[in-house]
Design a protein around this motif. Sequence first.
Motif, short mmCIF file in Angstrom:
data_model
loop_
_atom_site.label_atom_id
_atom_site.label_comp_id
_atom_site.label_asym_id
_atom_site.label_seq_id
_atom_site.Cartn_x
_atom_site.Cartn_y
_atom_site.Cartn_z
N SER A 1 0.79 -1.23 0.00
CA SER A 1 0.00 0.00 0.00
C SER A 1 0.83 1.28 0.00
N GLU A 2 2.08 1.18 0.34
CA GLU A 2 2.93 2.38 0.30
C GLU A 2 3.09 2.90 -1.12
N LYS A 3 2.89 2.04 -2.12
CA LYS A 3 3.03 2.46 -3.53
C LYS A 3 1.92 3.42 -3.96
N ASP A 4 0.75 3.33 -3.31
CA ASP A 4 -0.34 4.25 -3.67
C ASP A 4 -0.79 5.08 -2.47
N ASN A 5 0.13 5.30 -1.55
CA ASN A 5 -0.14 6.10 -0.35
C ASN A 5 -1.33 5.57 0.46
N GLY A 6 -1.54 4.27 0.43
CA GLY A 6 -2.60 3.66 1.22
C GLY A 6 -4.01 3.84 0.69
N LEU A 7 -4.15 4.37 -0.53
CA LEU A 7 -5.50 4.62 -1.07
C LEU A 7 -6.33 3.34 -1.17
N ILE A 8 -5.71 2.24 -1.57
CA ILE A 8 -6.48 1.00 -1.73
C ILE A 8 -7.06 0.55 -0.39
N LYS A 9 -6.32 0.77 0.68
CA LYS A 9 -6.83 0.36 2.01
C LYS A 9 -8.03 1.20 2.40
N LYS A 10 -8.06 2.46 1.98
CA LYS A 10 -9.19 3.34 2.28
C LYS A 10 -10.41 3.01 1.42
N HIS A 11 -10.18 2.42 0.24
CA HIS A 11 -11.27 2.21 -0.72
C HIS A 11 -11.55 0.73 -1.03
N ALA A 12 -10.99 -0.18 -0.26
CA ALA A 12 -11.20 -1.61 -0.53
C ALA A 12 -12.68 -1.98 -0.51
N ASN A 13 -13.43 -1.43 0.42
CA ASN A 13 -14.86 -1.73 0.51
C ASN A 13 -15.62 -1.20 -0.71
N THR A 14 -15.22 -0.03 -1.19
CA THR A 14 -15.86 0.53 -2.39
C THR A 14 -15.61 -0.37 -3.59
N TYR A 15 -14.35 -0.77 -3.78
CA TYR A 15 -14.03 -1.66 -4.91
C TYR A 15 -14.73 -3.01 -4.75
N ALA A 16 -14.86 -3.49 -3.52
CA ALA A 16 -15.57 -4.75 -3.28
C ALA A 16 -17.01 -4.64 -3.74
N HIS A 17 -17.65 -3.51 -3.45
CA HIS A 17 -19.03 -3.31 -3.91
C HIS A 17 -19.10 -3.20 -5.42
N ILE A 18 -18.20 -2.42 -6.01
CA ILE A 18 -18.22 -2.22 -7.46
C ILE A 18 -18.10 -3.56 -8.19
N PHE A 19 -17.08 -4.33 -7.85
CA PHE A 19 -16.86 -5.57 -8.59
C PHE A 19 -17.70 -6.73 -8.07
N GLY A 20 -18.08 -6.71 -6.80
CA GLY A 20 -18.98 -7.73 -6.28
C GLY A 20 -20.36 -7.64 -6.92
N ILE A 21 -20.84 -6.42 -7.07
CA ILE A 21 -22.14 -6.25 -7.72
C ILE A 21 -22.06 -6.61 -9.20
N TYR A 22 -20.95 -6.27 -9.85
CA TYR A 22 -20.79 -6.69 -11.26
C TYR A 22 -20.86 -8.22 -11.34
N ILE A 23 -20.09 -8.91 -10.50
CA ILE A 23 -20.09 -10.38 -10.51
C ILE A 23 -21.49 -10.91 -10.22
N GLY A 24 -22.15 -10.32 -9.24
CA GLY A 24 -23.51 -10.74 -8.91
C GLY A 24 -24.47 -10.58 -10.07
N GLU A 25 -24.32 -9.49 -10.80
CA GLU A 25 -25.20 -9.27 -11.96
C GLU A 25 -24.92 -10.27 -13.07
#
Length: 142
Positions: free
Chosen positions: A50-74
Amino acid sequence: MDIQETIDYCINSAIKIGIETYNRTLDFSDDSIIFVDEILDGYHDRYINSEKDNGLIKKHANTYAHIFGIYIGEVLRCNHASDYIWMDTEFGLTLSKNVQNQVNPIAKVYKQIINGKESGDDIKSFFNIAILIMQGKFPTTR
């Protein structure tokens, strides 16, 4: 935001991220899950480094989980189980036919981002098992 607005936002975001960031077309085919799997591998790599992106992925992991989880669900819902609907449950947004028949692609995506495939959190395997569950073909333990 209601459930349908959340679904629409996530679907549009997944398609946009797929094309603009990864040059992958997410077309709601079963084969597109391979591309989502690649994207999630990249997110996991960013998560453990996470140091490579200043920890942004850790702050947004839940958002990405929703984005791609809902895509997979659809993809699951549209191609394999139109009798499943998104419901807000105690586990968050979950694809449900009834109380006994539910799958949670958002939670599985989150786990793959955090834990990676090496810990057994593989979205492609989940997808294949979810198809069996949704079609009533997964063995029960009675």
